[in-house]
Scaffold this motif. Structure first.
Motif, PDB file in Angstrom:
ATOM      1  N   SER A  55      -1.666  -9.346  23.819  1.00  0.00           N
ATOM      2  CA  SER A  55      -1.820  -7.991  23.304  1.00  0.00           C
ATOM      3  C   SER A  55      -2.578  -7.819  22.055  1.00  0.00           C
ATOM      4  CB  SER A  55      -0.472  -7.593  23.196  1.00  0.00           C
ATOM      5  OG  SER A  55       0.035  -8.362  21.938  1.00  0.00           O
ATOM      6  N   THR A  56      -3.182  -8.732  21.576  1.00  0.00           N
ATOM      7  CA  THR A  56      -3.940  -8.700  20.543  1.00  0.00           C
ATOM      8  C   THR A  56      -5.435  -9.110  20.450  1.00  0.00           C
ATOM      9  OG1 THR A  56      -3.114 -10.816  19.441  1.00  0.00           O
ATOM     10  CG2 THR A  56      -1.812  -8.715  18.771  1.00  0.00           C
ATOM     11  N   GLU A  57      -6.369  -8.816  19.625  1.00  0.00           N
ATOM     12  CA  GLU A  57      -7.537  -9.408  19.592  1.00  0.00           C
ATOM     13  C   GLU A  57      -8.321  -9.248  18.230  1.00  0.00           C
ATOM     14  OE1 GLU A  57     -10.371  -7.816  22.394  1.00  0.00           O
ATOM     15  OE2 GLU A  57      -9.113  -8.208  24.123  1.00  0.00           O
ATOM     16  N   ALA A  98       1.530  -3.852  18.098  1.00  0.00           N
ATOM     17  CA  ALA A  98       2.063  -3.188  16.967  1.00  0.00           C
ATOM     18  C   ALA A  98       1.571  -3.565  15.434  1.00  0.00           C
ATOM     19  CB  ALA A  98       3.653  -3.555  16.741  1.00  0.00           C
ATOM     20  N   ILE A  99       0.694  -4.320  15.393  1.00  0.00           N
ATOM     21  CA  ILE A  99       0.094  -4.838  14.243  1.00  0.00           C
ATOM     22  C   ILE A  99      -1.675  -4.424  14.332  1.00  0.00           C
ATOM     23  CG2 ILE A  99       1.583  -6.418  13.628  1.00  0.00           C
ATOM     24  CD1 ILE A  99      -0.450  -8.556  14.686  1.00  0.00           C
ATOM     25  N   ASP A 100      -1.794  -3.287  15.229  1.00  0.00           N
ATOM     26  CA  ASP A 100      -3.104  -2.686  15.201  1.00  0.00           C
ATOM     27  C   ASP A 100      -3.774  -2.443  13.944  1.00  0.00           C
ATOM     28  OD1 ASP A 100      -5.329  -1.923  17.366  1.00  0.00           O
ATOM     29  OD2 ASP A 100      -4.881  -0.113  15.815  1.00  0.00           O
ATOM     30  N   GLY A 101      -4.951  -2.595  13.525  1.00  0.00           N
ATOM     31  CA  GLY A 101      -5.309  -2.567  12.210  1.00  0.00           C
ATOM     32  C   GLY A 101      -5.092  -3.316  10.779  1.00  0.00           C
ATOM     33  N   LEU A 102      -4.163  -4.472  11.277  1.00  0.00           N
ATOM     34  CA  LEU A 102      -4.089  -5.299  10.121  1.00  0.00           C
ATOM     35  C   LEU A 102      -5.243  -5.909   9.758  1.00  0.00           C
ATOM     36  CD1 LEU A 102      -1.715  -7.186   8.414  1.00  0.00           C
ATOM     37  CD2 LEU A 102      -1.861  -8.466  10.274  1.00  0.00           C
ATOM     38  N   SER A 103      -5.381  -6.004   8.447  1.00  0.00           N
ATOM     39  CA  SER A 103      -6.778  -6.795   7.897  1.00  0.00           C
ATOM     40  C   SER A 103      -6.396  -8.200   7.943  1.00  0.00           C
ATOM     41  CB  SER A 103      -6.914  -6.130   6.568  1.00  0.00           C
ATOM     42  OG  SER A 103      -7.975  -6.761   6.045  1.00  0.00           O
ATOM     43  N   VAL A 104      -7.426  -8.824   8.462  1.00  0.00           N
ATOM     44  CA  VAL A 104      -7.400 -10.283   8.559  1.00  0.00           C
ATOM     45  C   VAL A 104      -8.235 -10.842   7.146  1.00  0.00           C
ATOM     46  CG1 VAL A 104      -8.265 -12.492   9.666  1.00  0.00           C
ATOM     47  CG2 VAL A 104      -7.067 -10.413  10.960  1.00  0.00           C
ATOM     48  N   SER A 151       0.610 -11.371   2.975  1.00  0.00           N
ATOM     49  CA  SER A 151       1.889 -10.986   2.660  1.00  0.00           C
ATOM     50  C   SER A 151       2.575 -10.905   4.116  1.00  0.00           C
ATOM     51  CB  SER A 151       1.716  -9.428   2.347  1.00  0.00           C
ATOM     52  OG  SER A 151       1.306  -9.396   0.833  1.00  0.00           O
ATOM     53  N   THR A 152       1.888 -10.720   5.268  1.00  0.00           N
ATOM     54  CA  THR A 152       2.295 -10.824   6.458  1.00  0.00           C
ATOM     55  C   THR A 152       2.831 -12.242   7.108  1.00  0.00           C
ATOM     56  OG1 THR A 152       1.117  -8.895   7.218  1.00  0.00           O
ATOM     57  CG2 THR A 152       2.056 -10.241   9.021  1.00  0.00           C
ATOM     58  N   LEU A 153       1.975 -13.150   6.803  1.00  0.00           N
ATOM     59  CA  LEU A 153       2.529 -14.352   6.894  1.00  0.00           C
ATOM     60  C   LEU A 153       3.574 -14.927   5.954  1.00  0.00           C
ATOM     61  CD1 LEU A 153      -1.011 -16.016   6.943  1.00  0.00           C
ATOM     62  CD2 LEU A 153       0.424 -15.666   9.146  1.00  0.00           C
TER      63      LEU A 153
END
Length: 233
Positions: A55-57, A98-104, A151-153
């Motif tokens: 679901s993610t790229e 659900a994490i669309d747009g999360l900055s890597v 922060s997410t990790l």
């Protein structure tokens, strides 16, 4: 692909062996890299975060910098061009779920490209249309992980505050195709318009304390266009 590189290299060497006209030109203007990106899925992230599989790229944004290209005319129809620019800056983000747009994170890159151009003779010296084929080398540097990813990790208990989280991107070598036109404005001055399609593929790795916890294959394959002024010596 190796055969293609050998073909391009042979073409560049053959053109370089032609009688030189000592005709140099410099093009300066705005150059934009517009990725047409796709990537493999973030399978580890999906598992840890409880997201649906596949679901993610990742996505890479556009960026515009100062472009500087140098042309050396070898014959009436053949020219060698080196495409250069000030370093491009790109943000890398998660795309989908659900994490669309999360900055890597972010990276800078330089994509020097050497192109053999064929210039068409239309019988009108004001218009100089051309096509080109060449080789691109893309060097990624100053990769930085975003605070949002860190922060997410930590929230997912993947890392803690003492861990060192890094982003690494692999350099790329690929083909480039090009088309454009120079429009003469005065004796030495012209307008320069150019559109290229470059093959840029990389592997991105998120590392914790030197160990890779997520890798992803990214196809960037950007359109690159430039609008600028041309001065012929």
């Amino acid at each position: 692909m190796k055969t293609s590189y050998k073909t391009i290299a042979s073409l560049l060497l053959a053109v370089s062996a032609a009688p030189a006209l000592a005709n140099w030109s410099v093009n300066i203007g705005a150059i934009t890299v517009a990725p047409q990106d796709s990537s493999s899925h973030l399978n580890v992230v999906e598992t840890v975060a409880g997201l649906p599989a596949n679901s993610t790229e990742v996505s890479v944004n556009n960026n515009t910098q100062l472009g500087i290209t140098i042309d050396y005319q070898l014959t009436k129809n053949w020219t060698i061009e080196l495409i250069a620019a000030t370093p491009f800056n790109h943000d890398v983000k998660v795309k989908g779920s659900a994490i669309d747009g999360l900055s890597v994170g972010s990276t800078k890159h330089l994509p020097p490209t050497l192109v053999a151009q064929y210039h068409f003779d239309l019988g009108d010296s004001r218009f100089d249309p051309f096509v080109g084929l060449g080789i691109n080398y893309t060097n990624f540097f100053q990769e930085e992980v975003s605070g949002e990813l860190i922060s997410t990790l930590q929230a997912l208990n993947v890392t803690d505050a003492d861990d060192k989280v890094e982003l690494k991107l692999k350099d790329s070598v690929g083909l480039a195709i090009q088309a454009g036109v120079n429009v003469k404005l005065a004796d030495s001055w012209s307008a320069h318009l150019m559109l290229s399609k470059m093959n840029i593929d990389t592997e991105g790795r998120v590392q914790v304390n030197g160990n890779t916890i997520q890798s992803v294959d990214v196809t960037i394959d950007p359109y690159v266009w430039m609008i600028g002024a041309r001065y012929s010596f």
